[in-house]
Write a protein that holds these residues in place. Structure first.
Motif, PDB file in Angstrom:
ATOM      1  N   LEU A 252      11.850  10.906  21.125  1.00 11.00           N
ATOM      2  CA  LEU A 252      10.899  10.234  21.720  1.00 11.00           C
ATOM      3  C   LEU A 252       9.607  10.990  22.091  1.00 11.00           C
ATOM      4  O   LEU A 252       9.526  11.918  22.780  1.00 11.00           O
ATOM      5  N   VAL A 253       8.463  10.488  21.390  1.00 13.40           N
ATOM      6  CA  VAL A 253       7.052  11.233  21.857  1.00 13.40           C
ATOM      7  C   VAL A 253       6.245   9.873  22.362  1.00 13.40           C
ATOM      8  O   VAL A 253       6.165   8.925  21.774  1.00 13.40           O
ATOM      9  N   VAL A 254       5.530  10.237  23.429  1.00 13.03           N
ATOM     10  CA  VAL A 254       4.620   9.170  24.070  1.00 13.03           C
ATOM     11  C   VAL A 254       3.074   9.763  23.885  1.00 13.03           C
ATOM     12  O   VAL A 254       2.818  10.887  24.038  1.00 13.03           O
ATOM     13  N   LEU A 255       2.363   8.678  23.305  1.00 16.40           N
ATOM     14  CA  LEU A 255       0.961   9.164  23.083  1.00 16.40           C
ATOM     15  C   LEU A 255       0.086   8.213  24.049  1.00 16.40           C
ATOM     16  O   LEU A 255      -0.058   7.226  23.611  1.00 16.40           O
TER      17      LEU A 255
ATOM     18  N   GLY B  52      17.023  -1.118  21.589  1.00 14.15           N
ATOM     19  CA  GLY B  52      15.799  -0.204  21.691  1.00 14.15           C
ATOM     20  C   GLY B  52      15.394   0.218  20.413  1.00 14.15           C
ATOM     21  O   GLY B  52      15.648  -0.419  19.091  1.00 14.15           O
ATOM     22  N   PRO B  53      13.836   0.785  20.284  1.00 13.74           N
ATOM     23  CA  PRO B  53      13.205   0.837  19.096  1.00 13.74           C
ATOM     24  C   PRO B  53      13.948   1.949  18.357  1.00 13.74           C
ATOM     25  O   PRO B  53      14.743   2.887  18.709  1.00 13.74           O
ATOM     26  N   GLU B  54      13.959   1.900  16.903  1.00 11.41           N
ATOM     27  CA  GLU B  54      14.823   2.765  15.980  1.00 11.41           C
ATOM     28  C   GLU B  54      13.806   4.173  16.154  1.00 11.41           C
ATOM     29  O   GLU B  54      12.711   4.006  16.086  1.00 11.41           O
ATOM     30  N   THR B  55      14.396   5.208  15.979  1.00  9.41           N
ATOM     31  CA  THR B  55      13.710   6.441  15.727  1.00  9.41           C
ATOM     32  C   THR B  55      13.341   6.500  14.224  1.00  9.41           C
ATOM     33  O   THR B  55      13.821   5.684  13.400  1.00  9.41           O
ATOM     34  N   GLY B  56      12.307   7.063  14.050  1.00  8.65           N
ATOM     35  CA  GLY B  56      11.531   7.109  12.917  1.00  8.65           C
ATOM     36  C   GLY B  56      10.517   6.121  12.600  1.00  8.65           C
ATOM     37  O   GLY B  56      10.056   5.872  11.615  1.00  8.65           O
ATOM     38  N   GLY B  57      10.161   5.582  13.799  1.00  9.79           N
ATOM     39  CA  GLY B  57       8.956   4.676  13.933  1.00  9.79           C
ATOM     40  C   GLY B  57       7.793   4.814  15.001  1.00  9.79           C
ATOM     41  O   GLY B  57       8.009   5.724  15.795  1.00  9.79           O
TER      42      GLY B  57
ATOM     43  N   LYS C  98      10.808  13.599  11.592  1.00  7.97           N
ATOM     44  CA  LYS C  98      11.368  14.162  12.452  1.00  7.97           C
ATOM     45  C   LYS C  98      12.199  13.256  13.296  1.00  7.97           C
ATOM     46  O   LYS C  98      13.085  13.463  14.251  1.00  7.97           O
ATOM     47  N   LEU C  99      12.434  12.025  12.562  1.00  5.28           N
ATOM     48  CA  LEU C  99      13.314  10.932  13.257  1.00  5.28           C
ATOM     49  C   LEU C  99      12.877  10.737  14.812  1.00  5.28           C
ATOM     50  O   LEU C  99      13.551  10.611  15.685  1.00  5.28           O
ATOM     51  N   SER C 100      11.614  10.791  15.261  1.00  6.70           N
ATOM     52  CA  SER C 100      11.060  10.544  16.583  1.00  6.70           C
ATOM     53  C   SER C 100      10.770   8.967  16.625  1.00  6.70           C
ATOM     54  O   SER C 100      10.553   8.457  15.424  1.00  6.70           O
TER      55      SER C 100
END
Length: 184
Positions: free
Chosen positions: A119-122, A21-26, A157-159
């Motif tokens: 997780l933030v979705v734009l 899965g995708p790393e946090t912070g990116g 924020k390590l999101s």
């Protein structure tokens, strides 16, 4: 010894087994058909909620239908009340999208009691600034500002940010990737 890399799950078992899965912070750019991209974002979101973690979604293309999350959450053993972990806001104009992304860090503080947002979705970020109501230079400046803020928030924020781009908008994809790489 190096710290373990924290990752957000894809939310799809076979995909998670094949690809980390995708790393946090990116920032993750989800490219492809709108339906497929939204489906992947929805699965990632549901997996985070299943794990009891809050999620933030800034909806730029009227893409999010919270009722569509009930079944995948139910399949994971969660009730509709778990949607309380989802914070959503919707932009109808480029200026609204810019404002919502600009205050993203402040808005994430709402979840302090509920844990860290990973997780933030734009959704439809780039297409919001290609609106004919916005001058091209202004749209580019607002998009660059949103990308800068998104990257800073993701790192601090390590999101993990996920933003979708339709496969028919290759120029947006190239612009986004170029903008993200230029600020390294």
């Amino acid at each position: 010894m190096a710290a373990a890399v924290e990752r957000v799950s894809w939310g799809v078992r076979n995909l998670s087994m094949a690809i980390p899965g995708p790393e946090t912070g990116g920032i993750l750019l989800v490219e492809g058909g709108k339906r497929a991209g939204l489906s992947l974002c929805r699965e990632m979101l549901c997996q985070e909620i299943y794990a009891g973690r809050p999620v933030h979604w800034i909806d730029g293309g009227m893409s999010l239908d919270p009722s569509a999350l009930i079944r995948p959450l139910s399949d994971r053993g969660r009730t509709p009340s778990s949607l309380s972990l989802l914070r959503t806001c919707r932009a109808f104009t480029a200026h609204q999208m810019h404002e919502l992304v600009s205050r993203l860090e402040r808005d994430l503080l709402v979840f302090e009691d509920g844990g860290d947002v990973r997780l933030v979705v734009l959704s439809d970020l780039a297409s919001m600034f290609a609106d004919s109501q916005v001058k091209k230079a202004e749209g580019i400046a607002m998009l660059e500002s949103c990308l800068r803020v998104s990257k800073e928030v993701a790192e601090e924020k390590l999101s993990s940010m996920a933003s979708g781009v339709s496969s028919s908008r290759r120029f947006q994809s190239a612009f986004l990737v170029g903008s993200l790489n230029s600020s390294k």
